[in-house]
Design an enzyme around this catalytic site. Structure first.
Site, short mmCIF file in Angstrom:
data_model
loop_
_atom_site.label_atom_id
_atom_site.label_comp_id
_atom_site.label_asym_id
_atom_site.label_seq_id
_atom_site.Cartn_x
_atom_site.Cartn_y
_atom_site.Cartn_z
N GLU A 31 152.11 -15.55 -16.59
CA GLU A 31 152.88 -16.23 -15.55
C GLU A 31 153.15 -15.18 -14.48
O GLU A 31 153.88 -14.22 -14.71
CB GLU A 31 154.19 -16.81 -16.10
CG GLU A 31 154.00 -17.97 -17.05
CD GLU A 31 153.27 -19.16 -16.46
OE1 GLU A 31 153.20 -19.27 -15.22
OE2 GLU A 31 152.74 -19.98 -17.23
N CYS A 76 160.06 -16.35 -9.32
CA CYS A 76 158.65 -16.59 -9.00
C CYS A 76 158.48 -17.96 -8.32
O CYS A 76 157.51 -18.18 -7.62
CB CYS A 76 157.78 -16.48 -10.24
SG CYS A 76 158.42 -17.38 -11.65
N VAL A 133 149.75 -6.14 -12.67
CA VAL A 133 149.95 -5.82 -14.09
C VAL A 133 149.40 -6.95 -14.95
O VAL A 133 148.72 -6.72 -15.96
CB VAL A 133 151.45 -5.56 -14.39
CG1 VAL A 133 151.67 -5.40 -15.89
CG2 VAL A 133 151.94 -4.32 -13.66
N GLY A 134 149.64 -8.18 -14.54
CA GLY A 134 149.13 -9.32 -15.30
C GLY A 134 147.61 -9.30 -15.42
O GLY A 134 147.05 -9.51 -16.49
#
Ligand code: NDP
Length: 487
Positions: free
Chosen positions: A253, A287, A235-236
């Site tokens: 991020e 993360c 998605v990033g």
């Protein structure tokens, strides 16, 4: 702890200062108690996002011109409200996401600290004065706000991650449209209410609730000057491609596959609880979680034994129970992905050293699991977003550092050793945005830049700390000439 869910406000969008229930009614669920939904919310679509962008656009000049002092005062009031409402925010967060009340309360308190810090930072000059070759002329730089900023956030830190994006964005004079994760809409409403009650004017912060497709329309909107995103790599990257194609600014991020190297001179009484906490804390849904444990030489056997014993003792349960150390996974879908990752690892030859026991009251519970194996396992290179960590043995320091860096990610890395030369090597050679010495890969301080290398982050400025404003401002060079010769 019992919480009356009827007291939780219905989830609505906040657009131009109005709480609007536009769209389909959706349900926010509790991963620890599937039969007790947390509440309902309105799930909007692209038109809702578009209205919010319109409100942000209409407000951007007045918010910019409000000046730093007023914006800082509002953030200082938000800090007080985050502290005053920490228990309420923590309760909603734990109900929706599952983490323990202590972890949730920590997010609310860290949000207060972030608002206070960003309010202070905006009072310091980030401008420069340069000499000019022309008599009487002054050259200075100016930090202008980007304009309208899109904020897209995940469910794993549904209070703190949004605040560490929204606070510096607002402080720098931007207006914001925020789309939180669909797993945690009601706590997002509570966070937006904090900012509204602190005095953020109508239109300066807008909240839109809805699916990823709504986020997609937000990032594609060319009225949005910049997008800051935390979440998954695919998605990033798609957000990056969309925003950069229209020459917008994007901050990412993304994931991590963070190693902890444990050397033979490490104090295991100290290291083992830290490694377990780094791997399993917040149910491994960080993360920065420790996915890979690299044992150097003869420390391997004792380390595996002691890590295994610590994992077996972890108490998994409802985050509302004060005895719980590890809550459920956020959703059945996310749990299925973690279970699939574990099944694959076992099929590829990973050995399960230890698991913790779990309640049978929800399908979202997943036993924290310690594996041993080789670097051929997919789980050694691919991020599985849950409480699984794998120990691999190497025989030399060189191999340990090479293996730690042998990943497409570069978010966090840690070493456990008392040897100053190994520490020096870790500081200089580990390819990660966060390097921790005798500390877990997780955890960061809010006044310090945060972000990763390689595929863990984009190329924009770091989040948090005094670097947070860099993303949210443009530098302008201003030449001020007297306009007539010296009399
Ligand atoms: P996603 O990346 O799918 O979601 C993060 C945010 O982006 C959510 O608000 C989501 O909305 C939104 N979104 C989803 N699709 C789009 C799109 N096409 N355009 C714009 N916004 C979009 O993460 P998930 O929550 O689905 O988690 C999946 C994986 O992501 C995890 O297993 C983990 O590997 C990683 N992850 C990493 C995090 C980190 O801190 N780096 C945090 C959370 C997850 P919606 O929720 O409505 O889909």
């Amino acid at each position: 702890m019992t919480i009356d869910v009827s007291e939780i406000p219905a989830g609505a969008h906040l657009i131009n200062g109005q709480w609007l229930q536009t769209g389909e009614v959706a349900v926010s669920s509790n991963p620890a108690r599937p039969s007790q939904p947390v509440g309902e919310y309105s799930s909007g679509d692209a038109s809702v996002a578009s209205d919010a962008v319109g409100a942000a656009l209409d407000t951007k000049v007045s918010w910019r011109d409000a000046g730093f002092k007023q914006r800082a005062a509002i953030l200082e009031r938000a800090a007080v409200l985050f502290e005053e409402r920490a228990d309420e925010l923590a309760a909603i967060l734990t109900l929706e996401e599952g983490k323990t009340l202590g972890e949730s309360r920590g997010e609310a308190m860290a949000s207060a600290e972030t608002c206070r810090y960003q309010a202070a930072i905006i009072k310091m000059s980030s401008e420069s004065i340069y000499p000019s070759a022309k008599p009487g002329e002054t050259i200075r730089t100016l930090r202008a706000p980007l304009g309208v900023v899109g904020v897209i956030t995940p469910w794993n830190f549904p209070v703190l991650i949004p605040v560490w994006k929204i606070a510096p964005a607002l402080a720098a004079g931007n207006t914001v449209v925020w789309k939180p994760a669909s797993n945690t809409p009601l706590v997002a409403v509570a966070v937006a209410k904090v900012f509204q009650d602190a005095g953020v004017p109508a239109g300066a912060l807008n909240l839109v609730l809805g699916p990823g497709s709504m986020g997609n329309s937000l990032v594609a909107d060319d009225r949005v000057d910049g997008v800051t995103f935390t979440g998954s790599v695919p998605v990033g990257f798609s957000i990056r491609d969309t925003v950069t194609a229209r020459n917008g600014r994007v901050q990412l991020e993304l994931g991590g596959h963070n190693p902890s190297i444990v050397f033979d001179d490490a104090d295991l009484d100290y290291a083992v609880p830290m490694v377990v906490n780094g791997a399993m804390g917040s149910t491994g849904q960080k993360c920065t979680a420790t996915r890979r444990i690299i044992a150097v030489g003869d420390v391997y056997d004792e380390l595996v034994d002691r890590l295994g014993a610590a994992v077996r003792e972890l108490r998994v349960g409802d985050g509302l129970d004060p005895e719980t150390a590890i809550g459920p996974i956020v959703s059945t879908r996310a749990r299925a992905e973690v279970a699939e990752g574990l099944d694959k690892a076992k099929a590829q030859g990973a050995e399960v050293v230890a698991t913790a026991s779990i309640p049978d009251t929800s399908d979202c519970y997943f036993a924290p699991t310690l594996l041993t194996g080789t670097t051929d396992l997919d789980i050694w290179t691919e991020e599985v977003f849950g409480p699984i960590s794998t120990v691999v043995r190497v025989d030399s320091e060189d191999e340990a550092f090479a293996l730690a860096n042998d990943t497409v990610f570069g978010l966090s890395a840690s070493v456990f050793t008392n040897d100053l030369w190994r520490i020096d090597r870790a500081v200089n050679e580990l390819e990660a945005g966060l390097v921790k010495i005798n500390a877990p890969t997780t955890g960061s301080e809010l006044h310090v830049p945060f972000g990763g290398e390689k595929q863990s982050s984009g190329h924009a400025a770091r989040e948090q700390g005094d670097t947070a404003h860099d993303f949210f401002t443009r530098t302008r060079s201003v030449y001020i000439n007297p306009g007539r010769p010296r009399p």
